[in-house]
Every structure is written in C-alpha cells, then in structure tokens.
Design a protein around this motif. Structure first.
Motif, PDB file in Angstrom:
ATOM      1  N   ASN A 266      36.878  -8.387 -32.792  1.00 37.18           N
ATOM      2  CA  ASN A 266      37.887  -7.884 -33.724  1.00 37.18           C
ATOM      3  C   ASN A 266      38.815  -6.868 -33.089  1.00 37.18           C
TER       4      ASN A 266
ATOM      5  N   TYR B  57      42.798  -7.448 -32.835  1.00 34.97           N
ATOM      6  CA  TYR B  57      43.731  -6.436 -33.318  1.00 34.97           C
ATOM      7  C   TYR B  57      44.768  -6.104 -32.254  1.00 34.97           C
TER       8      TYR B  57
ATOM      9  N   TYR C 165      42.517   0.384 -34.937  1.00 33.19           N
ATOM     10  CA  TYR C 165      41.777  -0.812 -34.528  1.00 33.19           C
ATOM     11  C   TYR C 165      40.285  -0.750 -34.840  1.00 33.19           C
TER      12      TYR C 165
ATOM     13  N   LYS D 144      38.968   0.437 -37.678  1.00 35.32           N
ATOM     14  CA  LYS D 144      38.728   0.158 -39.095  1.00 35.32           C
ATOM     15  C   LYS D 144      38.394  -1.319 -39.328  1.00 35.32           C
ATOM     16  N   PRO D 145      39.233  -2.275 -38.887  1.00 37.46           N
ATOM     17  CA  PRO D 145      38.861  -3.680 -39.110  1.00 37.46           C
ATOM     18  C   PRO D 145      37.634  -4.097 -38.294  1.00 37.46           C
TER      19      PRO D 145
ATOM     20  N   GLN E 213      34.610  -3.003 -40.223  1.00 35.41           N
ATOM     21  CA  GLN E 213      34.448  -3.868 -41.395  1.00 35.41           C
ATOM     22  C   GLN E 213      33.849  -5.212 -40.996  1.00 35.41           C
ATOM     23  N   ALA E 214      34.254  -5.745 -39.860  1.00 36.50           N
ATOM     24  CA  ALA E 214      33.704  -7.008 -39.367  1.00 36.50           C
ATOM     25  C   ALA E 214      32.208  -6.870 -39.090  1.00 36.50           C
TER      26      ALA E 214
END
Length: 87
Positions: free
Chosen positions: A44, A48, A61, A63-64, A67-68
């Motif tokens: 991820n 990003y 970068y 944050k996602p 979450q992944a």
C-alpha cells in the motif's frame, strides 16, 4: 501488490488461507501472519507513492497503509482463523 508497484519479490508467497483455516481448526496454537502484514503495509505504501509521487509526508502514506493492515488482520481473524469473539 508490492511487485505491481515496483517491488521485486517474485518468491514472496504466503501460506494459502485454506491451510491456515485447517491449522486453526486443528487447534494449532500459533499461526504467524506477519509476512501478510508486512506485504499489506509495503504494497500500500508503494501504491500510494506511485499514485502520489509528489507526497512525502508519512501521515499521508501511512494512513492508507495502516488501514490496509487493519483490514487484512480483521479478514484473517474472522474469515480465516475463526477467532472472532474468542478473546
């Protein structure tokens, strides 16, 4: 995803989820999913950066990527290991 976004890990293969599920059913006490966690995070982050080459702030970068990892671990707990609600 790591390879798709510029990585070079052709041999990064985890244990199939069916085998993990079977191990959990057989009461294996420890099932390691760390490689899956690291691949989710790294893939991820690479994605990003490919989509946002002008960004450099870790808050953007990570944050996602976090979450992944959260989504992948939840999937493993609920759908693979059958551990949901057993803590």
């Amino acid at each position: 995803m790591v390879n798709q976004y510029g990585g070079n890990m052709p041999d990064a293969v985890g244990i199939p989820e069916e085998q993990l599920r079977k191990a959990a059913e057989l009461a294996v006490c420890k099932i390691n999913i760390d490689s899956d966690i690291r691949l989710a995070m790294t893939g991820n982050i690479r994605k990003y950066f490919a989509e946002h080459p002008d960004h450099f702030d870790p808050r953007q970068y990570l944050k996602p990527a976090r979450q992944a990892v959260k989504d992948m671990v939840a999937h493993k707990i609920v759908n693979v290991l059958g551990s949901n609600g057993k803590a």
